[in-house]
Design a protein around this motif. Structure first.
Motif, short mmCIF file in Angstrom:
data_model
loop_
_atom_site.label_atom_id
_atom_site.label_comp_id
_atom_site.label_asym_id
_atom_site.label_seq_id
_atom_site.Cartn_x
_atom_site.Cartn_y
_atom_site.Cartn_z
N SER A 533 0.83 -1.20 0.00
CA SER A 533 0.00 0.00 0.00
C SER A 533 0.87 1.25 0.00
CB SER A 533 -0.94 0.01 1.21
OG SER A 533 -0.20 0.04 2.42
N LEU A 534 0.25 2.34 -0.43
CA LEU A 534 0.88 3.65 -0.41
C LEU A 534 -0.06 4.59 0.32
CD1 LEU A 534 3.14 5.60 -1.38
CD2 LEU A 534 1.73 6.01 -3.43
N ARG A 535 0.48 5.33 1.30
CA ARG A 535 -0.34 6.23 2.11
C ARG A 535 0.25 7.63 2.12
NH1 ARG A 535 -1.50 3.34 7.94
NH2 ARG A 535 -2.25 1.32 7.21
N LYS A 536 -0.65 8.60 2.18
CA LYS A 536 -0.27 9.98 2.45
C LYS A 536 -1.18 10.46 3.57
CE LYS A 536 0.60 14.48 0.31
NZ LYS A 536 -0.24 15.30 1.22
N THR A 537 -0.60 10.88 4.68
CA THR A 537 -1.39 11.20 5.87
C THR A 537 -1.29 12.65 6.29
OG1 THR A 537 0.46 10.52 7.29
CG2 THR A 537 -1.17 8.84 6.74
N THR A 542 -4.93 13.60 1.25
CA THR A 542 -4.52 12.37 1.92
C THR A 542 -5.12 11.19 1.16
OG1 THR A 542 -6.41 12.47 3.44
CG2 THR A 542 -4.34 13.46 4.18
N PHE A 543 -4.45 10.06 1.25
CA PHE A 543 -5.00 8.88 0.59
C PHE A 543 -4.38 7.62 1.16
CE2 PHE A 543 -1.49 10.34 -2.16
CZ PHE A 543 -0.67 9.22 -2.17
N SER A 544 -5.05 6.51 0.89
CA SER A 544 -4.55 5.18 1.19
C SER A 544 -5.02 4.26 0.08
CB SER A 544 -5.05 4.68 2.54
OG SER A 544 -4.61 3.35 2.79
N GLY A 584 -9.16 1.47 -1.86
CA GLY A 584 -8.49 2.72 -1.55
C GLY A 584 -9.44 3.88 -1.46
N GLU A 585 -8.89 5.00 -0.99
CA GLU A 585 -9.65 6.23 -0.86
C GLU A 585 -8.69 7.41 -0.99
OE1 GLU A 585 -12.94 8.40 2.05
OE2 GLU A 585 -11.94 6.54 2.68
N VAL A 586 -9.08 8.43 -1.75
CA VAL A 586 -8.33 9.67 -1.89
C VAL A 586 -9.23 10.79 -1.40
CG1 VAL A 586 -7.13 11.22 -3.47
CG2 VAL A 586 -7.10 8.75 -3.89
N ARG A 587 -8.70 11.63 -0.51
CA ARG A 587 -9.49 12.72 0.07
C ARG A 587 -8.73 14.04 -0.06
NH1 ARG A 587 -10.55 15.42 5.01
NH2 ARG A 587 -12.79 15.68 5.42
N SER A 597 -13.90 13.29 -1.70
CA SER A 597 -13.12 12.05 -1.76
C SER A 597 -13.70 11.13 -2.82
CB SER A 597 -13.11 11.35 -0.39
OG SER A 597 -14.43 11.03 0.03
N VAL A 598 -12.84 10.25 -3.32
CA VAL A 598 -13.25 9.15 -4.17
C VAL A 598 -12.74 7.87 -3.51
CG1 VAL A 598 -13.34 10.43 -6.33
CG2 VAL A 598 -11.18 9.42 -5.59
N PHE A 599 -13.48 6.79 -3.67
CA PHE A 599 -13.13 5.54 -3.00
C PHE A 599 -13.69 4.38 -3.79
CE2 PHE A 599 -16.96 7.45 -1.30
CZ PHE A 599 -17.90 6.44 -1.39
N GLY A 600 -13.16 3.21 -3.53
CA GLY A 600 -13.65 2.03 -4.23
C GLY A 600 -12.95 0.77 -3.78
N ASP A 601 -13.48 -0.36 -4.20
CA ASP A 601 -12.87 -1.65 -3.89
C ASP A 601 -13.35 -2.70 -4.89
OD1 ASP A 601 -15.42 -2.73 -2.97
OD2 ASP A 601 -15.11 -1.66 -1.12
N VAL A 602 -12.54 -3.72 -5.06
CA VAL A 602 -12.89 -4.85 -5.91
C VAL A 602 -12.14 -6.07 -5.38
CG1 VAL A 602 -11.05 -4.32 -7.56
CG2 VAL A 602 -12.99 -5.75 -8.28
N VAL A 603 -12.80 -7.23 -5.39
CA VAL A 603 -12.16 -8.47 -4.97
C VAL A 603 -12.59 -9.58 -5.93
CG1 VAL A 603 -14.03 -8.97 -3.33
CG2 VAL A 603 -11.81 -10.12 -3.07
#
Length: 715
Positions: A533-537, A542-544, A584-587, A597-603
Motif C-alpha cells: 500500500s501507499l499512504r499519504k497522511t 490524503t490517501f490510502s 483505496g480512498e483519496v481525500r 473524496s473518491v473511494f472504491g474496492d474490488v475483490v
C-alpha cells in the motif's frame, strides 16, 4: 442514472487532488485525527499501524448506524455485509465473513451463533458503540485463525476507564426512520464517586417490515428432471397458474422487522496507574426470517445427490411439497427469532506493574446465549451457546530498540442445537493460544513481526474428538518516503482450524436452504497473504491505496454437489483458492468548509480449478463531498455498485445499482448540553438493491428510499 457521470466525477476529483497535492508544502499542514487504535496491542495511532486499519467514530458512526453491525459498516472500502432481512447481517471483509472475520468486544471475542449462520445476528448493538475498528489482513493475526480475513473491534463505554469530569457525563439519542417505521432510542450515563465509576446504559430499537421498490423475484424452473417438471405442470392444471405466479411481487419484505432491547450496568475501580472493572449486559431481540422455507425439510442426501422422494414415490412426494410450500407462503407468517444474550465483561489495565513491564492488559467475556426459532407460534429449534473468551497482553520495556507485546488467550464454546433444524450435534470447542508482536524503527524504516500458536480441541457426546494446532506468522515493513508519505508491505502465513460446523454438520439448514454435510477429516486451512500500500497522511490531500493477494492452501468451502428446486446439497471440502483485490480512498480538503473524496474496492475469488467462489461482493466506485459551515455539516455520496457476473455454480448474476445517500446536521448548545439534530437519507434514488453477498440475493432486496431523523445530546 448511468455509470458515466460517476466515473467522470471520480476522474475529475482525482485530477484536482493530484494537482493540489503538488502545492501541499506551501499550505498549512493538516494531520489526520490522531486516533489511538485500541485493538492494536502497542497502542499506536491509526496512521502509525503498518497494516490496514479503518476507524469509524464520532458523527460518521452516529449517522451511518443501522439495525445490524454488517449494514452499519457496509460502504467502508473493503467492507460489505451478508444481509439477511432487517434483523441480521455480518461484516464481509475482502470477500470473506464468519468464520474468517472475527467480531470483538474491546478485544474479547463475542460468543453468539453468528458464525453458524447468516440468519443469526451479531449481538453487538450499534446504538451503544463509541467506535468501530476494522483490521484487515495480517494486522488481525494476533486475534487468531478466526480473524484470517479480518477483525472488527467494537468500542463501547460499558466498563468505565476514567472518572468523569464534574462527576457525571451522559448521552441520549432518539431516531425515527421512514422505510421501516424505525423508533429507536439510547441513553447512557457514567457517574464518579471517589475512585469508583459507574455506568448505566440502554437502547431500544423497533422497526417494522421495511419497504422496497415493487419487486418480482425471478421465477426459475427448479424441477429435478423433465419427468418431475411435466408432473408439476399437470398437478397445477395449466400454464395460467405459472404465469400468475410470475407476476406476483411485493413492495414490503415480510419478516424483516426487528425489535431489540439492550441494558448494561458497569463499575470500575480507577487508580493513578490503571483500572479494573466489569459490566453485565443483557440483550433481548425478536426479528423475522424472510426467505425461510420448510418446503424440503424431509429431503435427504444419498452420497453426493439429493433424494426428495419417499423411496420410490417421488411424484406424489414432490407434489405434496409443492402444495405445502404454496400453503406456507400464502397462510403463514415467516418464522421469528427470539434471542437472549447475557454477557459479563471484565477489563483491566495497569501501567508499570513491575520492572521491565510497561503495561499489563486484561480482556475477558463470559456469555450465555440462546435463541429460539418460533414458527406458527411454536418453538421449532433452539440454539444455545455458552462460553468465554479471555486474553492477557503484556507490553515489555524496549529491548535493543524493539517494542513488543506478548500474551495468551483462552476460549471455550459449548454449542447445542435442539429441534427440527438441529443440523449440528452438541459440540465443545476449546482454544488456547500464545502470541508475540514486535516492532523497531531504523530511521525512516519500521519493521514489525508477529507470531501466534494455537491449540484447538473439538469434542462432543456423539462425535469423535478432533485436534488442530494452527500456527501463524507475519512480517511487515513501512518506509517513510517523505513527511507524511509511506509505502508499506506485509507478508504473512496464517492457519485456521476448521469449525465444528465444517467438521460435523449433518442435516437440513432451512434458513439458507441447504442440506449440509461436514467432513471430520478436514485439516487446518492455510493462507499466504501479501499486501502492498501507499499512504499519504499529511497535507490537504490524503490517501490510502492498497492491493492484496491471498493464496489459500486447503481453503474450506461449502461445495454444492446437487440442487433440487431451491434446496442445495453442500459438503464442506478443501481446495486451493486465490483472493486478489484492490481498495483505496483519496481525500482532498478544498477549504476549511469543503472536502471531497473518491473511494472504491474490488475483490476476485476463485478456486485453483478456475471456478468462482460464491457470494463474493461486487466491485464498487464512489465519490463523497463533505461540508462544515458553523453549526451546519453534511455530506452527499454516490456509489456505483457494479454487476456481479462472476458467479459460482447454482448462482445467478446480480445486477448493478446506483446508490445515493446524504446527511445534513445542525449542532447547538443548551446550557451545558451539546446537542445535534440530523437527517440522513439513504437509497435516495429508490433503486432495487440486490446484495450478491447475501444468501437471499435473488429473493430479498435491501431497503428502498429511507430517511432517518435523529436528535442526540451530550452533557
Amino acid at each position: 442514472m448511468s455509470v458515466r457521470p460517476a466515473l467522470l466525477a471520480a476522474v475529475s476529483l482525482s485530477a484536482i487532488a493530484a494537482a493540489t497535492a503538488a502545492h501541499s508544502q506551501e499550505e498549512p499542514v493538516t494531520r489526520l485525527d490522531e486516533i489511538v487504535v485500541t485493538a492494536d496491542p502497542l497502542g499506536r495511532r491509526a496512521n502509525e499501524v503498518i497494516n490496514n486499519v479503518a476507524v469509524l467514530r464520532g458523527d460518521a458512526l452516529v449517522h451511518r448506524r443501522q439495525s445490524t453491525l454488517g449494514e452499519t459498516l457496509s460502504g467502508t472500502p473493503g467492507v460489505s455485509s451478508d444481509t439477511f432481512g432487517g434483523g441480521a447481517s455480518r461484516p464481509v471483509i475482502r470477500g470473506q465473513t464468519s468464520p474468517r472475520v472475527r467480531v470483538l468486544s474491546d478485544g474479547a471475542g463475542l460468543t453468539d451463533a453468528s458464525e453458524v449462520s447468516p440468519d443469526h445476528n451479531v449481538t453487538g448493538e450499534p446504538l451503544l458503540l463509541e467506535g468501530v475498528e476494522i483490521l484487515r489482513g495480517p494486522s488481525a493475526l494476533i486475534y487468531g485463525g478466526g480473524a484470517i480475513g479480518g477483525a472488527v473491534n467494537l468500542i463501547d463505554k460499558k466498563v468505565p476507564t476514567s472518572i468523569p469530569v464534574g462527576g457525571i457525563e451522559a448521552v441520549g439519542e432518539a431516531r425515527f426512520g421512514t422505510a421501516d417505521d424505525e423508533r429507536a432510542g439510547v441513553v447512557g450515563a457514567t457517574f464518579g464517586a471517589g475512585n469508583l465509576a459507574f455506568r448505566l446504559e440502554g437502547a431500544v430499537r423497533r422497526t417494522d417490515d421495511y419497504e422496497v421498490p415493487f419487486y418480482t423475484p425471478p421465477h426459475e424452473d427448479h424441477a429435478h428432471d423433465e419427468e418431475d417438471h411435466d408432473h408439476a405442470d399437470e398437478d397445477h392444471g395449466d400454464e395460467d397458474h405459472e404465469d400468475e405466479h410470475e407476476e406476483e411481487g411485493f413492495d414490503r419484505v415480510e419478516g424483516s422487522f426487528n425489535d431489540t432491547r439492550t441494558l448494561t450496568a458497569g463499575v470500575s475501580w480507577i487508580g493513578t496507574r490503571g483500572y479494573l472493572g466489569a459490566a453485565f449486559t443483557e440483550q433481548r431481540s425478536e426479528y423475522g426470517l424472510p426467505g425461510h422455507s420448510h418446503a424440503h425439510a424431509e429431503c435427504h442426501a444419498h452420497v453426493d445427490h439429493l433424494h426428495c422422494d419417499d423411496h420410490g414415490e417421488e411424484d406424489d412426494h414432490d407434489h405434496d411439497h409443492e402444495e405445502e410450500e404454496h400453503e406456507h407462503e400464502e397462510g403463514e407468517a415467516p418464522p421469528v427469532i427470539d434471542l437472549r444474550s447475557r454477557r459479563l465483561d471484565v477489563r483491566g489495565e495497569i501501567e508499570n506493574p513491575m520492572a521491565g513491564i510497561e503495561r499489563a492488559r486484561l480482556r475477558a467475556g463470559w456469555t450465555d446465549y440462546t435463541h429460539s426459532e418460533i414458527e406458527g407460534g411454536e418453538v421449532g429449534t433452539t440454539f444455545n451457546n455458552k462460553g468465554y473468551d479471555g486474553r492477557v497482553e503484556i507490553t515489555h520495556a524496549p529491548i535493543a530498540g524493539w517494542r513488543g507485546v506478548f500474551g495468551g488467550q483462552a476460549s471455550r464454546s459449548d454449542f447445542e442445537a435442539v429441534g427440527e433444524e438441529a443440523f449440528l450435534p452438541e459440540t465443545i470447542t476449546e482454544n488456547r493460544a500464545l502470541f508475540l508482536i514486535e516492532e523497531k524503527a531504523f530511521g525512516a524504516l519500521r519493521l514489525e513481526g508477529a507470531i501466534r500458536q494455537e491449540w484447538q480441541d473439538t469434542s462432543g457426546p456423539t462425535i469423535d474428538d478432533t485436534e488442530h494446532s494452527p500456527f501463524s506468522i507475519s512480517a511487515s515493513a513501512a518506509y517513510e518516503l517523505a513527511p507524511g508519505w509511506t509505502v508499506q508491505g506485509v507478508i504473512g502465513r496464517s492457519e485456521r482450524a476448521p469449525t465444528a460446523q465444517e467438521l460435523f454438520a449433518d442435516g437440513t439448514h432451512i434458513a439458507t436452504n441447504t442440506l449440509e454435510i461436514g467432513t471430520p477429516t478436514l485439516d487446518e486451512e492455510g493462507v499466504v497473504s501479501i499486501e502492498a500500500s501507499l499512504r499519504k497522511t499529511e497535507g490537504p490531500t490524503t490517501f490510502s491505496i492498497g492491493a492484496y493477494r491471498y493464496d489459500y492452501d486447503g481453503y474450506i468451502y461449502a461445495n454444492t454437489l446437487d440442487q433440487f428446486e431451491d434446496l442445495r446439497l453442500i459438503r464442506y471440502d478443501q481446495a486451493d483458492a486465490e483472493f486478489t483485490g484492490l481498495e483505496g480512498e483519496v481525500r482532498h480538503e478544498f477549504s476549511d468548509l469543503f472536502a471531497g473524496s473518491v473511494f472504491g474496492d474490488v475483490v476476485r475469488a476463485e478456486l485453483d480449478s478456475g471456478e468462482d467462489l460464491p457470494r463474493i461482493p461486487a466491485a464498487r466506485l464512489g465519490a463523497r463531498g463533505e461540508f462544515h459551515q458553523g453549526p451546519w455539516s453534511g455530506d452527499l455520496e454516490y456509489i456505483r455498485v457494479f454487476e456481479q457476473d462472476r458467479t459460482a455454480d447454482f448462482e445467478s448474476v446480480t445486477p448493478g445499482h446506483d446508490l445515493v445517500n446524504a446527511t445534513v446536521a445542525y449542532d447547538f448548545d443548551l446550557g451545558p448540553t451539546r446537542a445535534q439534530v440530523y437527517v440522513r437519507g439513504s437509497n435516495l434514488l429508490d433503486e432495487t438493491i440486490l446484495n450478491h453477498a447475501s444468501y437471499l440475493a435473488e429473493t430479498v432486496p435491501l431497503r428502498g428510499r429511507n430517511f432517518v431523523f435523529g436528535v442526540r445530546a451530550r452533557f
